[in-house]
Design a protein around this motif. Structure first.
Motif, PDB file in Angstrom:
ATOM      1  N   THR A 110      56.196 -34.908 -33.009  1.00 60.04           N
ATOM      2  CA  THR A 110      55.135 -35.239 -33.965  1.00 60.04           C
ATOM      3  C   THR A 110      53.801 -35.115 -33.237  1.00 60.04           C
ATOM      4  N   ASP A 111      52.703 -35.272 -33.945  1.00 62.45           N
ATOM      5  CA  ASP A 111      51.389 -35.242 -33.291  1.00 62.45           C
ATOM      6  C   ASP A 111      51.297 -36.340 -32.237  1.00 62.45           C
ATOM      7  N   ALA A 112      51.792 -37.522 -32.578  1.00 64.67           N
ATOM      8  CA  ALA A 112      51.752 -38.647 -31.627  1.00 64.67           C
ATOM      9  C   ALA A 112      52.612 -38.336 -30.408  1.00 64.67           C
ATOM     10  N   GLY A 113      53.776 -37.734 -30.637  1.00 68.32           N
ATOM     11  CA  GLY A 113      54.672 -37.409 -29.530  1.00 68.32           C
ATOM     12  C   GLY A 113      54.164 -36.267 -28.688  1.00 68.32           C
ATOM     13  N   GLY A 114      53.685 -35.205 -29.343  1.00 59.06           N
ATOM     14  CA  GLY A 114      53.284 -34.008 -28.618  1.00 59.06           C
ATOM     15  C   GLY A 114      51.869 -34.028 -28.102  1.00 59.06           C
ATOM     16  N   GLU A 115      50.955 -34.476 -28.916  1.00 59.56           N
ATOM     17  CA  GLU A 115      49.551 -34.432 -28.536  1.00 59.56           C
ATOM     18  C   GLU A 115      49.143 -35.597 -27.649  1.00 59.56           C
ATOM     19  N   VAL A 116      49.728 -36.764 -27.902  1.00 58.35           N
ATOM     20  CA  VAL A 116      49.266 -37.961 -27.197  1.00 58.35           C
ATOM     21  C   VAL A 116      50.246 -38.388 -26.105  1.00 58.35           C
ATOM     22  N   LEU A 117      51.442 -38.786 -26.504  1.00 64.42           N
ATOM     23  CA  LEU A 117      52.373 -39.357 -25.533  1.00 64.42           C
ATOM     24  C   LEU A 117      52.808 -38.343 -24.480  1.00 64.42           C
ATOM     25  N   LEU A 118      53.097 -37.132 -24.864  1.00 64.44           N
ATOM     26  CA  LEU A 118      53.557 -36.132 -23.905  1.00 64.44           C
ATOM     27  C   LEU A 118      52.530 -35.945 -22.787  1.00 64.44           C
ATOM     28  N   HIS A 119      51.290 -35.800 -23.164  1.00 61.31           N
ATOM     29  CA  HIS A 119      50.213 -35.617 -22.186  1.00 61.31           C
ATOM     30  C   HIS A 119      50.160 -36.788 -21.207  1.00 61.31           C
ATOM     31  N   HIS A 120      50.155 -38.005 -21.711  1.00 60.67           N
ATOM     32  CA  HIS A 120      50.059 -39.193 -20.858  1.00 60.67           C
ATOM     33  C   HIS A 120      51.339 -39.402 -20.051  1.00 60.67           C
TER      34      HIS A 120
END
Length: 176
Positions: free
Chosen positions: A58-68
Motif C-alpha cells: 500500500t502507499d503506507a507500506g511502500g512509500e513510508v514504512l519501506l523507506h524507514h
C-alpha cells in the motif's frame, strides 16, 4: 515497535510472498502473517494489498514504512559492524603518554611492529609529558596508557615494568 517485525516486513516486501519470506526467516507462514498483522495494527494502517496472485504494498507500506525500515535495517547493520570492529580491534585510537626522557625510537619500532601484526586502522597519538602529568591524564581519561619513569603506585591504575634501563649521571671531567 519491534525491530524484528520491521526485518520480517522487509523480507515479505523483498520476496513478495508470505510463504517464501517465512521459509527464509525460518518461521511458519501463520506466525509471519500474525506478526505483520500486529505491525499493521500497531501502525493503524494496512501495509499490503493481498490478492490471490500478487502481494502489493500500500502507499503506507511502500512509500513510508519501506523507506524507514530500510534505513533502520541499515543502521542496525552499521551498529553491529562497528561493535564487531570494536571488539575485534579492527579500528581504534590509542592515546599514549611518554616522558621526554624515553627514547621515542624504541616506541616507533614498537608501533611499527604492532601495525605489521594488527590492522593499520588502529591509530596512535603520542604525547610527551612528565611522569606526574601522564599519570593525571590517565586517571582523567585523557590518555589510554602511558610510560612513566617513577610512579606513586596510584590505586586508579595498574602498572608493570617492561624495560629496565640503567641511568647514568653525566658530569664534566675534572682535569688537574
Amino acid at each position: 515497535m519491534d525491530i524484528k517485525h520491521l526485518q520480517y516486513f522487509l523480507e515479505v516486501t523483498k520476496t513478495r510472498s508470505f510463504t517464501q519470506a517465512a521459509d527464509n526467516l525460518y518461521i511458519t507462514q501463520p506466525a509471519l502473517s500474525r506478526i505483520i498483522k500486529s505491525l499493521e495494527d500497531e501502525l493503524n494502517t494496512s501495509l499490503f494489498v493481498r490478492t490471490r496472485k500478487k502481494l502489493l504494498l500500500t502507499d503506507a507500506g511502500g512509500e513510508v514504512l519501506l523507506h524507514h525500515a530500510e534505513e533502520i535495517a541499515q543502521k542496525i547493520e552499521d551498529l553491529e559492524r562497528d561493535l564487531e570492529e570494536l571488539h575485534t580491534l579492527n579500528t581504534g585510537h590509542i592515546r599514549i603518554g611518554l616522558p621526554t626522557v624515553v627514547n621515542s625510537f624504541f616506541f616507533s619500532k614498537l608501533i611499527g611492529a604492532f601495525h605489521t601484526e594488527y590492522p593499520p586502522a588502529i591509530t596512535f597519538e603520542i604525547e610527551e609529558n612528565g611522569s606526574k602529568m601522564i599519570e593525571e591524564k590517565i586517571i582523567n581519561g585523557e590518555l589510554d596508557c602511558g610510560v612513566v619513569v617513577l610512579t606513586d603506585h596510584h590505586q586508579s591504575f595498574d602498572f608493570f615494568t617492561f624495560v629496565n634501563e640503567s641511568l647514568r649521571a653525566v658530569v664534566p671531567s675534572i682535569t688537574r
